[in-house]
Design an enzyme around this catalytic site. Structure first.
Site, PDB file in Angstrom:
ATOM      1  N   ASP A  85      -1.566   7.249  11.514  1.00  0.00           N
ATOM      2  CA  ASP A  85      -0.820   6.503  10.496  1.00  0.00           C
ATOM      3  C   ASP A  85       0.485   7.255  10.234  1.00  0.00           C
ATOM      4  O   ASP A  85       0.493   8.310   9.586  1.00  0.00           O
ATOM      5  CB  ASP A  85      -1.649   6.397   9.218  1.00  0.00           C
ATOM      6  CG  ASP A  85      -0.967   5.584   8.130  1.00  0.00           C
ATOM      7  OD1 ASP A  85       0.245   5.312   8.257  1.00  0.00           O
ATOM      8  OD2 ASP A  85      -1.634   5.247   7.131  1.00  0.00           O
TER       9      ASP A  85
ATOM     10  N   SER B  75       0.819  -1.210   0.000  1.00  0.00           N
ATOM     11  CA  SER B  75       0.000   0.000   0.000  1.00  0.00           C
ATOM     12  C   SER B  75       0.858   1.268   0.000  1.00  0.00           C
ATOM     13  O   SER B  75       0.454   2.297  -0.548  1.00  0.00           O
ATOM     14  CB  SER B  75      -0.924   0.000   1.224  1.00  0.00           C
ATOM     15  OG  SER B  75      -0.163  -0.056   2.427  1.00  0.00           O
TER      16      SER B  75
ATOM     17  N   HIS C 239       2.219   5.910   5.908  1.00  0.00           N
ATOM     18  CA  HIS C 239       1.824   6.438   4.602  1.00  0.00           C
ATOM     19  C   HIS C 239       1.971   7.966   4.571  1.00  0.00           C
ATOM     20  O   HIS C 239       2.060   8.621   5.610  1.00  0.00           O
ATOM     21  CB  HIS C 239       0.386   6.026   4.282  1.00  0.00           C
ATOM     22  CG  HIS C 239       0.204   4.539   4.208  1.00  0.00           C
ATOM     23  ND1 HIS C 239      -0.129   3.776   5.309  1.00  0.00           N
ATOM     24  CD2 HIS C 239       0.323   3.677   3.169  1.00  0.00           C
ATOM     25  CE1 HIS C 239      -0.216   2.504   4.951  1.00  0.00           C
ATOM     26  NE2 HIS C 239       0.061   2.409   3.654  1.00  0.00           N
TER      27      HIS C 239
END
Length: 517
Positions: A493, A261, A496
């Site tokens: 997060d 991802s 990312h």
């Protein structure tokens, strides 16, 4: 200057754009010229040797014609002269011929751009005619300015090659898609972030392909300062990212990103950088299970992303159901997945978050260290590359380790903090945020590839950017509850990146390495 897709490109660039498409044999280049066939070539230590254009240069016995003597190596030859004028063209200089006998004598004495005095014979005069003396003087100037050249035999049945084709004739040392040469002394991955209010290259709201996991402003991030930075290498500058040039070079080609991802973020960034110069009706995006395909219809080009988080088979290969409690990789050939990458013109690989177990061929599962699992994956990948990739057609890239910022105490911050609410970079250059133990494994295993692999080392580029993660400003499978938002640090997060942002720089580095290796 040539116009390609709206981009002005000088002849040297056009010359190198087609470098991968045509080569000549070394045996042919080593043959010496006969008396009748004349050619020459420059030796250069600063770039790969170029093949010699095959020409048919007939010396006419008729008075009042011009003939062509080729230039060195890849230098553009002098234009063909029209009939009716008098002389011999040596590069851009014209030497008049007075008689048929003198023309025959010049044929024997001019080798490439080198004019030599013929050996005396009993029937020849010991005094040169004025025209031959002039030829000696002018050609000496050419020798001084052009360097040394050598002779190669050309065959009579080959017609002159058009100039556009001549630009495409190169040796095999040049990598596919290379249109120029970068500064070999410059480490573009070592540098600093500098303020640049011309950034970002696109707006979050203008790119329809950014998923909810990366749209920070759309999910309420209050600050925008993280977007106004660009990467500046220490000892050089990056070439400007040119979306039109990249699309032109991808015409009729296929590029694919293979990874997790985090890597999907780089794929999305590149699509956003390119889609701006494509009319809306001429672009599309579709997802077929593990494969997402962006198509630039006018260019017959695709940029794709293939979900494979460990680069080997695992229990997390389902792109929608990959959230598992215990990740298991399989020590087995990757051909089942690799069939979807085979034949691509550019392939980029990446894998990063490594925790889990290994399942061997006997279906027995053992817990392995991060380093051992990472090595197994790279070994399987290199085996597949050596068996399936044509180095004359495909360029390979491996994107390195992206920094995480999950413990602020490691960079001198709060004891229990992370990237949440961080709006400035880390000042301490010692923080890396990656598993350093993986670097020697990457170097050792990639060196075993029979196909050249370009390593994009993004660790230093990302190490200080604790301010640019998505944090809590993203879409969650299950939206955060009021209680969770009251204590958001555990849910931030810090892996990312927001788009536009840091991953646009990854693609800027990729652009530089793809076209100017």
């Amino acid at each position: 200057m040539e116009n390609r897709g709206g981009v002005q490109i000088s002849p040297p660039i056009v010359e190198e754009v087609g470098a991968r498409r045509r080569n000549t044999s070394g045996r042919e280049r080593e043959q010496s010229c006969g008396d009748r066939w004349l050619c020459m070539r420059r030796r250069s230590s600063q770039r790969p040797p170029r093949t010699i254009e095959k020409r048919r240069s007939r010396v006419s016995a008729k008075r009042g014609q011009w003939r062509r003597v080729g230039g060195c190596g890849g230098a553009a030859p002098s234009p063909w002269r029209r009939r009716g004028d008098k002389g011999v063209a040596v590069r851009s200089m014209l030497i008049p011929l007075s008689t048929k006998e003198e023309e025959e004598e010049m044929k024997k004495t001019i080798v490439g751009n080198i004019v030599m005095k013929p050996s005396p014979s009993p029937s020849s005069s010991s005094i040169l005619s004025p025209s031959l003396l002039l030829a000696l003087i002018l050609s000496a100037v050419v020798i001084y300015s052009s360097g040394f050249c050598y002779i190669s035999r050309l065959y009579d049945h080959h017609p002159p090659i058009p100039l556009a084709v001549h630009f495409k004739m190169k040796t095999r040392e040049r990598l596919p898609f290379a249109i120029g040469e970068g500064d070999g002394n410059c480490d573009m991955f070592g540098g600093r972030w500098v303020r640049d209010y011309d950034q970002p290259p696109y707006e979050e709201s203008d790119c329809p392909y950014i998923g909810g996991q990366l749209t920070c402003l759309g999910h309420g991030r209050p600050d925008k300062d993280y977007r106004y930075w660009r990467w500046q290498p220490n000892a050089c500058s990056l070439p400007s990212f040119n979306a039109t040039l990249m699309l032109e070079e991808l015409r009729g080609k296929r590029m694919i990103f293979v990874g997790d991802s985090l890597f999907r973020g780089q794929f999305t960034s590149l699509v956003c950088l390119l889609h701006r110069v494509i009319p809306p009706h001429a672009q599309s995006m579709e997802t077929i299970h593990s494969l997402t395909i962006f198509t630039a219809k006018d260019y017959n080009a695709t940029i794709e992303f293939y979900w494979m988080p460990f680069l080997v088979e695992s229990n997390a290969d389902d792109p929608k159901m990959h959230k598992v409690d215990h990740r298991i990789i399989r020590n087995a050939p990757i051909g089942r997945h690799g069939q979807y990458w085979k034949g691509a013109d550019i392939i980029l690989f990446n894998t990063y978050i490594w925790r889990g177990s290994l399942e061997d061929e006997a279906k027995e599962t053992v817990k392995v260290s991060m380093e051992d699992g990472y090595r197994v994956a790279l070994k399987m990948l290199i085996r597949w590359i050596n068996e399936n990739i044509d180095p004359n057609k495909t360029r390979l890239f491996f994107v390195g380790l992206s920094a995480t910022h999950q413990r602020s105490s490691k960079w001198g911050g709060a004891p229990k903090g992370n990237c949440y609410n961080e709006t400035a970079m880390i000042e301490d250059g010692r923080y890396m945020g990656v598993e350093r133990s993986l670097f020697p494994i990457i170097e050792e295993e990639l060196s075993k590839s029979a196909v050249p692999i370009t390593f994009l080392n993004i660790s230093e580029v990302t190490s200080r950017r604790k301010d640019a993660h998505t944090s809590i400003y993203k879409a969650y499978r299950r939206p955060l509850t009021p209680t969770q938002r009251a204590n958001p640090i555990p849910y931030a997060d810090c892996i990312h990146w927001c788009l536009p942002g840091v991953q646009d720089v990854w693609n800027h580095l990729f652009f530089a390495k793809l076209f100017f290796p």
